[in-house]
Design an enzyme around this catalytic site. Structure first.
Site, PDB file in Angstrom:
ATOM      1  N   SER A   1       0.858  -1.195   0.000  1.00  0.00           N
ATOM      2  CA  SER A   1       0.000   0.000   0.000  1.00  0.00           C
ATOM      3  C   SER A   1       0.889   1.239   0.000  1.00  0.00           C
ATOM      4  CB  SER A   1      -0.935  -0.069   1.214  1.00  0.00           C
ATOM      5  OG  SER A   1      -1.884   0.956   1.164  1.00  0.00           O
TER       6      SER A   1
ATOM      7  N   HIS B   1      -2.566  -0.955  -3.375  1.00  0.00           N
ATOM      8  CA  HIS B   1      -3.682  -0.013  -3.221  1.00  0.00           C
ATOM      9  C   HIS B   1      -3.404   1.258  -4.022  1.00  0.00           C
ATOM     10  CE1 HIS B   1      -4.468  -1.939   0.979  1.00  0.00           C
ATOM     11  NE2 HIS B   1      -4.975  -2.659  -0.009  1.00  0.00           N
TER      12      HIS B   1
ATOM     13  N   ASP C   1      -4.765  -4.389   5.853  1.00  0.00           N
ATOM     14  CA  ASP C   1      -5.181  -5.303   4.790  1.00  0.00           C
ATOM     15  C   ASP C   1      -4.080  -6.342   4.577  1.00  0.00           C
ATOM     16  OD1 ASP C   1      -6.651  -6.397   2.729  1.00  0.00           O
ATOM     17  OD2 ASP C   1      -5.965  -4.946   1.236  1.00  0.00           O
TER      18      ASP C   1
END
Lengths: 277, 198
Positions: free
Chosen positions: B12, B39, B132
């Protein structure tokens, strides 16, 4: 390894049980997505196996209804992919204006956000009053939400931004009334929309359309079911009529590829060729 | 021990730089597919594939719906879609709700990677500012896959590696510059061992 194979057998039986008992056919959906949803429901209900879930859903309708909500696709937003709506406005609406009466089918409309987006677009392009929109979904719970046209206010900021990026001509707030934590879509948007129950996996053609929208539904289907549905769209769209798919979906890998030309390739807007061409 | 059959990576905030470093260490003939969730902003296009492709010898592309997964190719989840792996080792996409605020979600990729590859997976968690991937890591570890996590001290954002480390007993925690070379070593060793046994 053995556990995986057993689970796959259980999953197959579960989907067959759902079909035989309730008539919803998920057997040709993309497996990974279905499996993930089934496992999450399994965890939530504290059930120990898919077989236990099968037993429960056969005898407990309310459990099945919860599972059905998990299994059906009910994520959507207003003017999702604003560039798509902009392309629709620029390249499709001018062609539709030549018709004195229009039929539009929104297949797999879920809770209706994109149907209202279309209604707004048609209004602004002066086409709404001569259009009949058929908005269909297999899930009656989300269809009811679509019919009510009541949406959570939390997403409104994003919807407004999407509307503006999609080439919206008015103020987005003209189209709804805010009530506490939700908004109610303007009644005048609903007049020409017919919300109806239709299952792409099992139901057939019900009319000849000038425009069909089915966005981000085919990604949930396997190739076989994708071909079935694209065939259904081919049979339902008039020659010269338009078909719009989701931005990661394509007709190009199906057997109907040659029957459609690109209108805006990147936005997945296609047009059925005239058979006499 | 069976050789590994796929590498899945989640990253991310700060991930583009970290991914570039990992991929740069791998040769063109790397024998496994590498499947990545990074992401991104929902409306970003395919620029990530160009950036990463220019930093390594491997073919980097955005994963297409129903595409068959091939070795030696780096696949990226498209922005605003979850990327799932089917048992026949092809991709599916979904627009299901964000998971841990993310779409694409690392957890969704990792959980479905298990359906296709079972224990023959190497999962890597790099820098990121959320948690996540931690559930996916836990499940891959449970089934016997191999987990590598970027050393939080070397991560631009340490929440994601920390969450992965907290969620399960990971196999290796490495500074970012060692992850690529170690991955290559791990894969080559597993192939050597497999050949010796067969």
């Amino acid at each position: 390894m053995d556990d995986f194979e057993t689970q796959n057998i259980e999953l197959q039986l579960l989907l067959k049980a759902i079909y035989l008992k309730y008539g919803y056919d998920f057997r040709n959906y993309s497996k990974a997505s279905i499996k993930r949803r089934v496992f999450h429901r399994l965890d939530k209900e504290g059930l120990e196996s898919i077989s236990a879930m099968q037993h429960k859903l056969l005898y407990d309708v309310s459990f099945f209804e919860r599972l059905l909500l998990d299994l059906s696709i009910n994520v959507t937003e207003m003017f999702r992919d604003p560039s798509f709506y902009l392309a629709l406005r620029k390249f499709v609406m001018p062609k539709l204006k030549k018709h004195s009466f229009l039929k539009i089918w929104h297949a797999g409309c879920s809770s209706g956000e994109e149907v209202y987006s279309m209604a707004i677009l048609l209004k602004e392009e002066g086409l709404y009053d001569r259009t009949q929109i058929y908005a269909t979904d297999m899930n009656e719970v989300v269809l009811k939400q679509a019919k009510d046209g009541i949406f959570n206010i939390s997403k409104l900021k994003q919807y407004t931004a999407n509307y503006q990026k999609s080439g919206g001509l008015e103020s987005f707030s003209d189209y709804y009334m805010a009530h506490y934590d939700h908004v109610v879509m303007d009644k005048s948007l609903k007049g020409n929309i017919l919300f109806s129950d239709h299952n792409l996996a099992t139901d057939g053609v019900f009319g000849e359309m000038n425009l069909i929208l089915c966005r981000n539904v085919l990604i949930y289907f396997n190739r076989e079911l994708q071909n079935r549905v694209l065939g259904l769209f081919y049979d339902s769209v008039s020659p010269g009529g338009f078909l719009c798919l989701g931005s990661k979906e394509s007709i190009r890998f199906s057997k109907y590829s040659d029957a459609f030309e690109d209108v805006v390739r990147i936005e997945r807007i296609y047009r059925r060729l005239n058979t006499d061409n | 021990m069976n050789p590994f059959e796929a590498v899945v990576i989640g990253s991310s905030a700060g991930g583009i730089k970290a991914l570039s470093m990992v991929l740069a260490a791998l040769p063109r003939e790397f024998p496994l597919p590498i499947i990545i969730v990074q992401h991104l902003h929902p409306h970003s296009d395919s620029y990530l594939a160009h950036i990463l492709g220019s930093k390594c010898e491997l073919n980097v592309k955005q994963a297409d719906e129903k595409e068959t997964i091939n070795k030696g190719v780096v696949y990226l989840a498209p922005p605003n879609y979850h990327l799932l792996i089917e048992e026949d080792r092809s991709f599916s996409l979904s627009i299901d709700k964000p998971v841990t605020y993310a779409r694409p979600s690392v957890d969704v990729l990792f959980e479905t990677a298990i359906y296709a590859y079972q224990d023959k997976l190497i999962a890597i968690i790099l820098t990121g500012a959320n948690n996540d991937g931690s559930q996916g890591v836990k499940k891959i570890k449970q089934i016997g896959g191999y987990i590598i996590v970027q050393d939080p001290a070397t991560a631009e954002a340490d929440a994601m590696p920390k969450a992965a480390i907290a969620a399960s007993k990971v196999d290796s925690i490495l500074p970012i510059e060692q992850i690529g070379p170690y991955l290559l070593h791990l894969v080559n060793r597993s192939i050597r061992l497999y050949r010796q046994c067969h």
